[in-house]
Design a protein around this motif. Structure first.
Motif, PDB file in Angstrom:
ATOM      1  N   HIS A  57       0.841  -1.208   0.000  1.00 11.32           N
ATOM      2  CA  HIS A  57       0.000   0.000   0.000  1.00 11.32           C
ATOM      3  C   HIS A  57       0.874   1.255   0.000  1.00 11.32           C
ATOM      4  O   HIS A  57       0.602   2.216  -0.710  1.00 11.32           O
ATOM      5  CB  HIS A  57      -0.920   0.030   1.224  1.00 11.32           C
ATOM      6  CG  HIS A  57      -2.031  -0.977   1.164  1.00 11.32           C
ATOM      7  ND1 HIS A  57      -2.686  -1.287   0.000  1.00 11.32           N
ATOM      8  CD2 HIS A  57      -2.595  -1.740   2.127  1.00 11.32           C
ATOM      9  CE1 HIS A  57      -3.610  -2.213   0.244  1.00 11.32           C
ATOM     10  NE2 HIS A  57      -3.578  -2.497   1.527  1.00 11.32           N
ATOM     11  N   ALA A  58       1.924   1.221   0.831  1.00  9.59           N
ATOM     12  CA  ALA A  58       2.827   2.382   0.908  1.00  9.59           C
ATOM     13  C   ALA A  58       3.552   2.585  -0.420  1.00  9.59           C
ATOM     14  O   ALA A  58       3.736   3.719  -0.865  1.00  9.59           O
ATOM     15  CB  ALA A  58       3.833   2.177   2.043  1.00  9.59           C
ATOM     16  N   VAL A  59       3.944   1.483  -1.068  1.00  7.99           N
ATOM     17  CA  VAL A  59       4.632   1.571  -2.365  1.00  7.99           C
ATOM     18  C   VAL A  59       3.684   2.160  -3.415  1.00  7.99           C
ATOM     19  O   VAL A  59       4.084   2.964  -4.255  1.00  7.99           O
ATOM     20  CB  VAL A  59       5.177   0.174  -2.770  1.00  7.99           C
ATOM     21  CG1 VAL A  59       5.596   0.136  -4.231  1.00  7.99           C
ATOM     22  CG2 VAL A  59       6.356  -0.208  -1.877  1.00  7.99           C
ATOM     23  N   HIS A  60       2.405   1.770  -3.345  1.00  5.17           N
ATOM     24  CA  HIS A  60       1.418   2.344  -4.267  1.00  5.17           C
ATOM     25  C   HIS A  60       1.253   3.841  -4.039  1.00  5.17           C
ATOM     26  O   HIS A  60       1.152   4.631  -4.964  1.00  5.17           O
ATOM     27  CB  HIS A  60       0.052   1.666  -4.074  1.00  5.17           C
ATOM     28  CG  HIS A  60       0.026   0.258  -4.556  1.00  5.17           C
ATOM     29  ND1 HIS A  60      -0.975  -0.632  -4.233  1.00  5.17           N
ATOM     30  CD2 HIS A  60       0.890  -0.438  -5.331  1.00  5.17           C
ATOM     31  CE1 HIS A  60      -0.731  -1.799  -4.794  1.00  5.17           C
ATOM     32  NE2 HIS A  60       0.392  -1.705  -5.465  1.00  5.17           N
ATOM     33  N   VAL A  98       5.703  -8.756  -1.611  1.00  6.80           N
ATOM     34  CA  VAL A  98       5.242  -7.453  -2.120  1.00  6.80           C
ATOM     35  C   VAL A  98       5.043  -7.557  -3.629  1.00  6.80           C
ATOM     36  O   VAL A  98       4.041  -7.072  -4.176  1.00  6.80           O
ATOM     37  CB  VAL A  98       6.248  -6.322  -1.769  1.00  6.80           C
ATOM     38  CG1 VAL A  98       5.836  -5.009  -2.441  1.00  6.80           C
ATOM     39  CG2 VAL A  98       6.324  -6.111  -0.262  1.00  6.80           C
ATOM     40  N   GLU A  99       5.972  -8.211  -4.300  1.00 12.22           N
ATOM     41  CA  GLU A  99       5.896  -8.331  -5.760  1.00 12.22           C
ATOM     42  C   GLU A  99       4.607  -9.023  -6.200  1.00 12.22           C
ATOM     43  O   GLU A  99       4.018  -8.683  -7.232  1.00 12.22           O
ATOM     44  CB  GLU A  99       7.110  -9.116  -6.278  1.00 12.22           C
ATOM     45  CG  GLU A  99       7.180  -9.128  -7.802  1.00 12.22           C
ATOM     46  CD  GLU A  99       8.439  -9.813  -8.309  1.00 12.22           C
ATOM     47  OE1 GLU A  99       9.113 -10.502  -7.514  1.00 12.22           O
ATOM     48  OE2 GLU A  99       8.719  -9.654  -9.515  1.00 12.22           O
ATOM     49  N   ARG A 100       4.144  -9.965  -5.378  1.00 10.22           N
ATOM     50  CA  ARG A 100       2.924 -10.716  -5.735  1.00 10.22           C
ATOM     51  C   ARG A 100       1.672  -9.844  -5.705  1.00 10.22           C
ATOM     52  O   ARG A 100       0.691 -10.143  -6.384  1.00 10.22           O
ATOM     53  CB  ARG A 100       2.744 -11.895  -4.773  1.00 10.22           C
ATOM     54  CG  ARG A 100       3.744 -13.015  -5.058  1.00 10.22           C
ATOM     55  CD  ARG A 100       3.697 -14.078  -4.009  1.00 10.22           C
ATOM     56  NE  ARG A 100       2.373 -14.691  -3.881  1.00 10.22           N
ATOM     57  CZ  ARG A 100       2.058 -15.568  -2.957  1.00 10.22           C
ATOM     58  NH1 ARG A 100       2.964 -15.940  -2.079  1.00 10.22           N
ATOM     59  NH2 ARG A 100       0.866 -16.089  -2.902  1.00 10.22           N
ATOM     60  N   PRO A 121       2.789  -3.605 -10.865  1.00  9.17           N
ATOM     61  CA  PRO A 121       4.143  -3.754 -11.429  1.00  9.17           C
ATOM     62  C   PRO A 121       4.870  -2.431 -11.628  1.00  9.17           C
ATOM     63  O   PRO A 121       6.042  -2.314 -11.323  1.00  9.17           O
ATOM     64  CB  PRO A 121       3.896  -4.462 -12.776  1.00  9.17           C
ATOM     65  CG  PRO A 121       2.599  -5.161 -12.597  1.00  9.17           C
ATOM     66  CD  PRO A 121       1.788  -4.335 -11.654  1.00  9.17           C
ATOM     67  N   LEU A 122       4.142  -1.409 -12.119  1.00 11.09           N
ATOM     68  CA  LEU A 122       4.809  -0.126 -12.374  1.00 11.09           C
ATOM     69  C   LEU A 122       5.357   0.493 -11.092  1.00 11.09           C
ATOM     70  O   LEU A 122       6.406   1.124 -11.089  1.00 11.09           O
ATOM     71  CB  LEU A 122       3.822   0.858 -13.015  1.00 11.09           C
ATOM     72  CG  LEU A 122       3.845   0.955 -14.536  1.00 11.09           C
ATOM     73  CD1 LEU A 122       2.822   1.980 -14.993  1.00 11.09           C
ATOM     74  CD2 LEU A 122       5.236   1.320 -15.044  1.00 11.09           C
TER      75      LEU A 122
END
Ligand code: ZN
Length: 416
Positions: free
Chosen positions: A337-340, A368-370, A374-375
């Motif tokens: 969520h934080a990465v998004h 996290v990758e799952r 992807p972007l």
């Protein structure tokens, strides 16, 4: 004098010039003293970024006249933020006079208040620690905490013969940094609502600034850690709680009141286990050190610490492996969520468990990758932290002293 933010062909800055930044425009009268302070800040930042330099090198890097640099350097030496030294030369000729961040003439002290221990250490203005680190068990009352820190500081100053310009204090709690007050300390309740900055300043008689541990570590990681000079990254602190520091465009993101980064209290199990914050199903209940220790203790029928968890996991204990994997899955949910939200270049992880079991970082990345877009995931590197909250408290007080000198205007442009 040419103002550093102007191009060489621009006319000199005069009263009434407009400043424009972050979409807002306002008219401001710039006073000569402020110009001097801004130049001093630029020189200080240049020496912090490039290391020890001659006045001529600084002149070339920041694009102002030699006389302006010389004046700013003289003022910064007077303020004991910089010092001059002779660079040893090979062969004949006079040694070159170089300028560096003060190391011998003055120092700062960092204090890290953690749940089980307090650490105190001195450092030069370059952020590098010097001398021994003093450690003591976190006292059980507020008065004793202030007294113990004050005594540890006094001993350190005497034994190391320090000339301390300021003391940075990182706290594992929510901190109102503008007011210098601990707002809520869920794991050290006696600290809640205490004016720690004022009380320490009165006890030690030195400039003092308090900061949340995750915010402090963002600064030290960017200064000389795993995110050196990176403008956009997240600092994930996995301990008894889960905290996050957010660096955006080279600036720490505090939020309106300073309470940003509460990743640990994001609900991930609706109606789940009761959290320390009084709500149910927070990420901390399933992915923090205490969450993991509690779940594993329940499975094994005996109380285990996070050190036991690391040992059991490393020895291949199937129950420990299952619980650690489950923890990483929950953690990945919060981190994705934080990465998004922030699209960071790096996620820097500070965790005793991850340090003891290096393969956990890979497991977190895999999870996290799952689930991440992807972007957003691509190009985001996951690394272990290279600094600690103690380094963060040192980096924080150095930044605080620089900010007291003059604001940083790197994201502001001046228009005619
Ligand atoms: Zn909670």
């Amino acid at each position: 004098m040419r103002f550093p933010f102007q191009s060489s062909s621009a006319p000199p800055l005069v009263a009434g010039r407009r400043f424009q930044g972050n979409g807002m425009t306002q008219t401001s009268i710039v006073q000569p003293r402020l110009l001097s302070q801004l130049n001093e800040r630029l020189v200080l930042d240049a020496i912090q970024s490039y290391g020890p330099s001659t006045r001529a090198e600084v002149t070339e890097r920041i694009g102002v006249t030699f006389a302006t640099v010389a004046k700013a350097v003289a003022s910064l030496i007077d303020a004991r933020l910089l010092e001059e030294y002779d660079e040893p030369t090979v062969g004949r000729g006079r040694p070159a006079k170089r300028i560096r961040l003060a190391v011998d003439q003055s120092q700062v002290v960092g204090v890290a208040i953690e749940i089980d221990e307090v650490l105190v250490a001195a450092a030069g203005l370059d952020g590098k620690r010097r001398g021994a680190t003093s450690t003591f068990k976190t006292p059980s009352s507020y008065q004793q905490l202030v007294r113990s820190i004050s005594e540890a500081l006094s001993d350190l100053i005497k034994s190391e013969r320090l000339n301390v310009l300021g003391v940075g204090v990182s706290v594992a709690a929510q901190v109102d940094e503008k007011a210098g007050r601990v707002a809520v300390a869920a794991n050290l309740p006696y600290l809640s609502d205490k004016p720690l900055e004022r009380d320490l300043r009165e006890a030690i008689g030195i400039t003092c600034s308090i900061v949340r541990d995750t915010h402090a570590m963002c600064v030290s990681e960017r200064l000389h850690g795993s995110a050196k000079n990176l403008d956009n990254f997240l600092l994930l602190h996995l301990g008894v709680g889960i905290g996050m520091g957010v660096m955006i465009d080279g600036r720490l993101f505090f939020g309106q009141y300073g309470y940003s980064g509460e990743l640990g209290h994001m609900t991930v199990v609706p109606g789940g286990q009761l959290c320390h914050c009084g709500r149910k199903g927070c990420l901390e209940t399933v992915a923090s050190e205490w969450g993991l220790s509690d779940h594993l203790s329940e499975q094994l029928g005996r109380q285990v610490t996070v050190e036991d968890v690391a040992r059991l996991y490393a020895s291949g204990d199937p129950v420990a492996k299952k619980e650690v994997r489950r923890t990483c899955k929950h953690l990945a949910l919060g981190v994705s969520h934080a990465v998004h939200l922030f699209n960071p270049g790096k996620v820097v992880v500070y965790s005793r468990l991850f340090s003891a079991c290096p393969e956990l970082l890979e497991l977190l990345v895999h999870n996290v990758e799952r689930i991440a877009l992807p972007l957003n995931f691509r190009g985001c590197e996951f690394v272990n932290a290279a600094t600690t909250p103690l380094d963060g408290s040192i980096a924080h007080i150095i930044g605080h002293l620089a900010d007291a000198l003059a604001p940083r205007l790197s994201h502001t442009t001046i228009v005619n």
